[in-house]
Structures are given as C-alpha cells and as structure tokens.
Design an enzyme around this catalytic site. Structure first.
Site, PDB file in Angstrom:
ATOM      1  N   SER A 127      20.089  16.302  78.796  1.00 38.11           N
ATOM      2  CA  SER A 127      19.246  16.723  76.995  1.00 38.11           C
ATOM      3  C   SER A 127      18.713  18.268  77.313  1.00 38.11           C
ATOM      4  CB  SER A 127      18.811  15.560  76.665  1.00 38.11           C
ATOM      5  OG  SER A 127      18.434  15.909  76.035  1.00 38.11           O
ATOM      6  N   TYR A 152      13.936   7.835  79.496  1.00 35.49           N
ATOM      7  CA  TYR A 152      14.681   7.955  79.579  1.00 35.49           C
ATOM      8  C   TYR A 152      15.064   9.596  79.506  1.00 35.49           C
ATOM      9  CZ  TYR A 152      18.488  10.400  76.488  1.00 35.49           C
ATOM     10  OH  TYR A 152      19.043  11.070  75.859  1.00 35.49           O
ATOM     11  N   LYS A 156      17.852  11.560  82.657  1.00 34.80           N
ATOM     12  CA  LYS A 156      18.887  12.863  82.290  1.00 34.80           C
ATOM     13  C   LYS A 156      18.444  13.729  83.325  1.00 34.80           C
ATOM     14  CE  LYS A 156      20.827  11.351  79.407  1.00 34.80           C
ATOM     15  NZ  LYS A 156      22.124  10.945  79.667  1.00 34.80           N
TER      16      LYS A 156
HETATM   17  N1  UFG Z   1      11.169  12.510  62.604  1.00 35.99           N
HETATM   18  C1  UFG Z   1      10.793  12.516  61.778  1.00 35.99           C
HETATM   19  N2  UFG Z   1      10.375  11.469  60.646  1.00 35.99           N
HETATM   20  C2  UFG Z   1      11.164  10.330  61.797  1.00 35.99           C
HETATM   21  C3  UFG Z   1      11.797  10.696  62.801  1.00 35.99           C
HETATM   22  C4  UFG Z   1      11.926  12.054  63.370  1.00 35.99           C
HETATM   23  O1  UFG Z   1       9.770  13.303  61.321  1.00 35.99           O
HETATM   24  O2  UFG Z   1      11.647   9.389  61.176  1.00 35.99           O
HETATM   25  C5  UFG Z   1      11.191  14.207  63.226  1.00 35.99           C
HETATM   26  C6  UFG Z   1      10.678  14.484  64.427  1.00 35.99           C
HETATM   27  O3  UFG Z   1       9.628  13.746  65.236  1.00 35.99           O
HETATM   28  C7  UFG Z   1      11.293  15.816  65.505  1.00 35.99           C
HETATM   29  C8  UFG Z   1      12.674  15.470  64.586  1.00 35.99           C
HETATM   30  O4  UFG Z   1      12.290  14.903  63.647  1.00 35.99           O
HETATM   31  O5  UFG Z   1      10.108  17.070  64.688  1.00 35.99           O
HETATM   32  C9  UFG Z   1      13.777  14.963  64.889  1.00 35.99           C
HETATM   33  O6  UFG Z   1      13.855  13.886  65.654  1.00 35.99           O
HETATM   34  P1  UFG Z   1      14.779  13.132  66.480  1.00 35.99           P
HETATM   35  O7  UFG Z   1      14.522  11.309  67.055  1.00 35.99           O
HETATM   36  O8  UFG Z   1      16.365  13.276  65.664  1.00 35.99           O
HETATM   37  O9  UFG Z   1      15.132  14.120  67.492  1.00 35.99           O
HETATM   38  P2  UFG Z   1      13.845  14.028  68.618  1.00 35.99           P
HETATM   39  O10 UFG Z   1      14.254  15.908  69.098  1.00 35.99           O
HETATM   40  O11 UFG Z   1      12.724  13.571  68.958  1.00 35.99           O
HETATM   41  O12 UFG Z   1      14.973  13.559  70.108  1.00 35.99           O
HETATM   42  C10 UFG Z   1      16.005  14.114  70.500  1.00 35.99           C
HETATM   43  C11 UFG Z   1      17.237  13.552  71.449  1.00 35.99           C
HETATM   44  C12 UFG Z   1      16.394  12.379  72.163  1.00 35.99           C
HETATM   45  C13 UFG Z   1      16.252  13.545  73.112  1.00 35.99           C
HETATM   46  C14 UFG Z   1      15.520  14.859  72.472  1.00 35.99           C
HETATM   47  C15 UFG Z   1      14.788  15.930  73.554  1.00 35.99           C
HETATM   48  O13 UFG Z   1      17.329  12.623  70.158  1.00 35.99           O
HETATM   49  O14 UFG Z   1      17.679  11.438  72.572  1.00 35.99           O
HETATM   50  O15 UFG Z   1      15.351  14.197  71.501  1.00 35.99           O
HETATM   51  O16 UFG Z   1      13.423  15.960  72.600  1.00 35.99           O
HETATM   52  F1  UFG Z   1      15.248  12.674  74.616  1.00 35.99           F
END
Ligand code: UFG
Length: 338
Positions: A127, A152, A156
C-alpha cells in the site's frame, strides 16, 4: 504464462476477484483460497459469468496452519498472488492483534509453505500507506518508508520486510505492489466492492449516500494545504490495478525481474481532491450528492499520488481508466445492490 497454476489468496475479495478475472482471460489456471470473512461466495458466480470459467475454490483460513500445509502438499502451484488480509485502518487501531495475526502470522505460514514446496514467485498486496506523508510528490518508489500511522499500515511495512528477508536466502522472487486508492467495479457489474457495515472509504460512502442508504457524506477537512483545501489521493480503477498484477506475475515467471524483490507503485499519477471526487461523481452520473464539511479524520495524510514511471517502464503497465470511468462503474455497481 498460459497454463501456469496461480494461487490467489483472498481471491473473492474486491481486488482479488478482479485479478482472478484478468488471470483467467490471460489463460492462467486459477485456484482461489478465501475464508469468506469479508466477502460472499456469490462472487465466484460473478467471476464465472464474466470469464465462462469457474475457478477452483477452496474455503480456507490461512490461520489454520495444518490445513494450509496440506493444501500446499496437494496442489502444485507456480505462483501466488497474496491478497488475503484485513484492511480497515480504524479497526486495526482498536484491535491490533487481529491485524498482526491476520496479516503477519498468515504471511509467515504462507511463505513457509511456499519455501517448503518450492513455489517460486509471490506478488504481495502492499500500500502507498508505507510512504506516510511523503516529502515529495508525486511519490516515487525511492521515497523513504515512514513510521506507520496504524497497525494496518505497519502490517504492510513489516510484510514487505519479511518477504525481502526471505528472498535473500531463498530462491523465491517477489514483487510488492504499492496500491494507491483502488475504486470502481468491473464494467459487467458482476463483481465490485462489497463493504460490510458503514463504509470507511470515500467511494462506497459516496455511492451509498447517493443511493439514499446514508444521510449525508462527511468531507473530512477542508483546511489542508491543497488547491481546494480537501485531501488529495490517487484513485485507481480496480480493473487497471488487477492488470498490474498480471504484468508483475509475468515479469517474475519470465525472469525479467532485476532484483529478487521489487517494489512498484500502482496508481494513475493524477491526484484528485475529495471535492473533485464529489464533483466528478455528480457530473458523470447526473445525480446530486448531499455532503457537509467536518473536521479532519485522524491519521489522514494531506496528499498522496504516484509517480508511475517505474511501473510504466518496467512492468509495461499503465492505467487506462480515469476518475470518470471509475466513478461511473462504482455507481452502476451500487445500483445493482439491493
Ligand atoms: N474521506 C471523506 N469522507 C469519508 C471517507 C473518506 O472525506 O467518509 C476522505 C478521507 O479523509 C481521505 C479520502 O477521502 O482524504 C480518501 O479516504 P479513503 O478512506 O477512501 O482512503 P484512504 O486514502 O484514507 O485509505 C487508503 C486505503 C487504505 C490505506 C490508506 C493509506 O484505503 O487501505 O489509503 O493512506 F491504508
């Protein structure tokens, strides 16, 4: 290469199922193991409908050491694509043991069995989380691995290190694919993402809100140092991501790898903010989305998007789809859920 038998752990999950489809299209023989802890058996029917081939499936929990050992004795495997793992960042903070057991203990058993049975190649789901907030954007594979923000993320990082250590003393070759943010669904809409409970990730939350299953989307923070203040990510269509696995596997099977363990970013190279996602989703699907700005979510980085040069040049792989296609397919998939 056609005819090779590939074990796909977690092959009924979101990325796993799309990868099985691409493997079968390329003529590989696939055997899936999955414990069905975070998916449904019907995914097997979806794969079968798309490819006209029903992959062999064994319901198996990788924590069952003896069963895993028997599995490897009974099957001659040419390569492993290892997806099976727990993947919810928040849950990993609440329950670290679950994550170290599901993601690390099982990896160790898997590798032990690969070594004992001379299974030569491994593709590992890693990741972009290993980079944390990178100092330079877009992120290259040379960016330093930073201390993980969650158990998590740590699994990785540790997973990559364990595999690297093994490849140093063993004939096994491995590639870690560092995924950016996988989204979307197969255009047949026969397979897609099946989040259980309240989605933690942005896209399923967006589609469920648009479908009326959730009241409103919360945008986590609009005071980041980004063009519109919301956090930036590299959203990659899951079908493109699946294809990267085939390129990586082929590289190992053909012995084209330059070192025994290699690392590749898998992203589009384009950063999109949360507001970009909302706007594109509304536009391509012609649907309004209710959202509000709330505080930042703990542990989120400001910006992460990939430099994809290495994957483009070495794997001969490039993302074909953009955010529009991915968000269209995600919505079509949502419409099919009851
Ligand atoms: N977000 C929102 N509202 C929500 C959900 C997410 O604004 O309800 C925002 C988050 O703050 C972030 C973006 O949307 O800025 C993406 O969020 P995600 O949860 O979809 O994805 P992440 O980038 O947080 O997570 C991903 C992978 C994980 C990994 C992570 C590493 O899903 O497995 O990247 O940064 F660990």
């Amino acid at each position: 290469m056609k005819g090779n038998k590939i074990l796909v752990t977690g092959g009924l999950g979101f990325i796993g199922s799309h990868t099985v489809v691409e493997l079968q299209k390329e003529g590989y023989e696939v055997i899936i193991i999955d414990d069905l802890s975070n998916t449904r058996i019907e995914v097997l029917d979806g794969i079968t409908k798309i490819t006209n081939i029903r992959p062999e499936f064994v319901k198996l929990d990788l924590k069952e050491k003896e069963a895993v050992a028997s599995f490897f004795k009974e099957h001659k495997i040419d390569g492993v694509i290892h997806f099976a793992a727990s993947k919810a960042v928040g849950e990993s903070v609440e329950n670290p043991i679950k994550y170290y057991e599901n993601n690390i203990a099982t990896l160790v058993y898997l590798l032990k069995n690969m070594a004992d049975n001379n299974v030569p190649h491994l593709i590992f789901s890693s990741s972009c989380t290993v980079y944390g907030q990178a100092d330079e954007l877009p992120i290259t594979e040379n960016a330093p691995v930073k201390r993980a923000e969650s158990p998590y993320g740590n699994t990785k990082q540790i997973g990559e290190e364990i595999i690297h250590d093994l490849t140093k003393v063993n004939d096994i070759t491995a590639i870690a694919l560092r995924y950016f943010n996988p989204i979307g669904a197969h255009d047949s809409v026969l397979i897609g993402e099946l989040p259980l409970g309240v989605p933690q990730n942005l896209i399923p939350y967006v589609t469920q809100t648009a479908a009326g299953l959730r009241e409103e989307l919360s945008v986590f923070g609009d005071d980041y140092l980004t063009p519109d203040g919301t956090a930036v990510r590299d959203y990659i269509h899951v079908v493109d991501l699946a294809k990267a696995h085939i390129c990586a596997l082929q590289r190992l099977l053909e012995g084209k790898n330059k070192t025994k363990m290699e690392y590749f970013n898998v992203g589009t190279g384009t950063g999109s903010s949360v507001l970009d996602v909302i706007n594109v989703f509304q536009k391509v699907n012609d649907i309004a989305l209710k959202y509000k700005i709330v505080d930042r979510r703990e542990g989120d980085v400001t910006s992460a998007y990939a430099n994809t040069k290495l994957a483009n040049e070495e794997l001969g792989w490039k993302a074909e789809f953009g955010l529009e296609e991915a968000l269209r397919s995600a919505w079509q998939w949502q419409l099919k859920q009851v």
